[in-house]
Scaffold this active site. Structure first.
Site, PDB file in Angstrom:
ATOM      1  CD  GLU A 141      -2.784   0.805   2.564  1.00 25.77           C
ATOM      2  OE1 GLU A 141      -3.941   0.380   2.398  1.00 25.77           O
ATOM      3  OE2 GLU A 141      -2.287   1.050   3.689  1.00 25.77           O
ATOM      4  CG  HIS A 154      12.411  23.605  -7.403  1.00 25.79           C
ATOM      5  ND1 HIS A 154      12.307  22.521  -8.225  1.00 25.79           N
ATOM      6  CD2 HIS A 154      13.385  24.381  -7.929  1.00 25.79           C
ATOM      7  CE1 HIS A 154      13.170  22.634  -9.222  1.00 25.79           C
ATOM      8  NE2 HIS A 154      13.849  23.750  -9.059  1.00 25.79           N
ATOM      9  CE  LYS A 171       6.823  20.346  -3.670  1.00 22.51           C
ATOM     10  NZ  LYS A 171       8.080  20.843  -4.240  1.00 22.51           N
ATOM     11  CE1 TYR A 210       8.772  16.967  -7.048  1.00 25.52           C
ATOM     12  CE2 TYR A 210       8.231  15.585  -8.916  1.00 25.52           C
ATOM     13  CZ  TYR A 210       9.087  16.463  -8.290  1.00 25.52           C
ATOM     14  OH  TYR A 210      10.241  16.842  -8.918  1.00 25.52           O
ATOM     15  CE  LYS A 242      12.301  26.521 -12.058  1.00 23.43           C
ATOM     16  NZ  LYS A 242      10.908  26.073 -11.922  1.00 23.43           N
ATOM     17  CG  ASP A 243      16.624  24.137 -10.780  1.00 26.02           C
ATOM     18  OD1 ASP A 243      15.667  24.882 -10.487  1.00 26.02           O
ATOM     19  OD2 ASP A 243      16.519  22.910 -10.865  1.00 26.02           O
TER      20      ASP A 243
END
Length: 181
Positions: free
Chosen positions: A28, A62, A72, A132, A169-170
């Site tokens: 699960e 981020h 998350k 995520y 961007k990073d």
């Protein structure tokens, strides 16, 4: 399901109970009721995201700020990553600290990252599929982050520097000092 406390306040590793036999395995992956009972957290996930990356890709660090902040629950469905959470909650006893763990399709671990944390991962296998679960919807205007090689954090991403692949961007994210201190 087993909940394991990390060194960061409110950040947990989740280890599933796996049932294996000659046919394969079953487990699960998430049970909201058990999660709430074991953590005391009332988190309800509303969005699932998936990314696929090649060896050496580093995504992060981020976060979403303000009313669009996201908790998350992350895992690696295929391959292996080094996953990192950074506590950026100014009132937290673990503010400015980070926790890292290897997540893989073999260990089936998940990491719960609460709101107010930055998150990133580096890919250690030839490819990785990363998942995520988020408790809030993505909002582009609320994007923020901390540069992956912040000197105050000094994160070991488990990759040679020459192998690290970053998005444009990073590469432009600010340091902890510029953002949060």
């Amino acid at each position: 399901m087993k909940i394991i406390e990390t060194s960061l306040k409110d950040c947990y590793l989740i280890e599933p109970t796996i049932f294996e036999d000659e046919r394969g395995y079953f487990y699960e992956k998430f049970n909201e009721k058990k999660f709430h009972e074991l953590t005391g957290l009332d988190t309800h996930f509303v969005q699932d995201n998936v990314s696929k990356s090649s060896y050496g890709v580093l995504r992060g660090l981020h976060l979403q700020k303000g009313e669009h902040a996201q908790a998350k629950l992350v895992s690696c469905a295929e391959g292996k990553v080094f996953d990192v959470a950074v506590d950026l909650r100014p009132d937290s006893s673990t503010f400015g600290k980070w926790f890292g763990v290897e997540l893989s399709d073999e260990n089936k671990l998940q990491l719960f990252i609460p709101r107010g944390f930055a998150h990133g991962f580096s890919v250690l296998s030839p490819t990785a599929i990363f998942t995520y679960k988020c408790d809030n919807y993505y909002n582009k205007e609320s994007e923020s982050g901390v540069i992956w090689n912040d000197k105050d954090l000094d994160i070991d991403w488990k990759l040679p520097l020459s192998d690290i692949i970053l998005s444009e961007k990073d590469q432009l994210l600010n340091t902890m000092n510029q953002n949060f201190l």
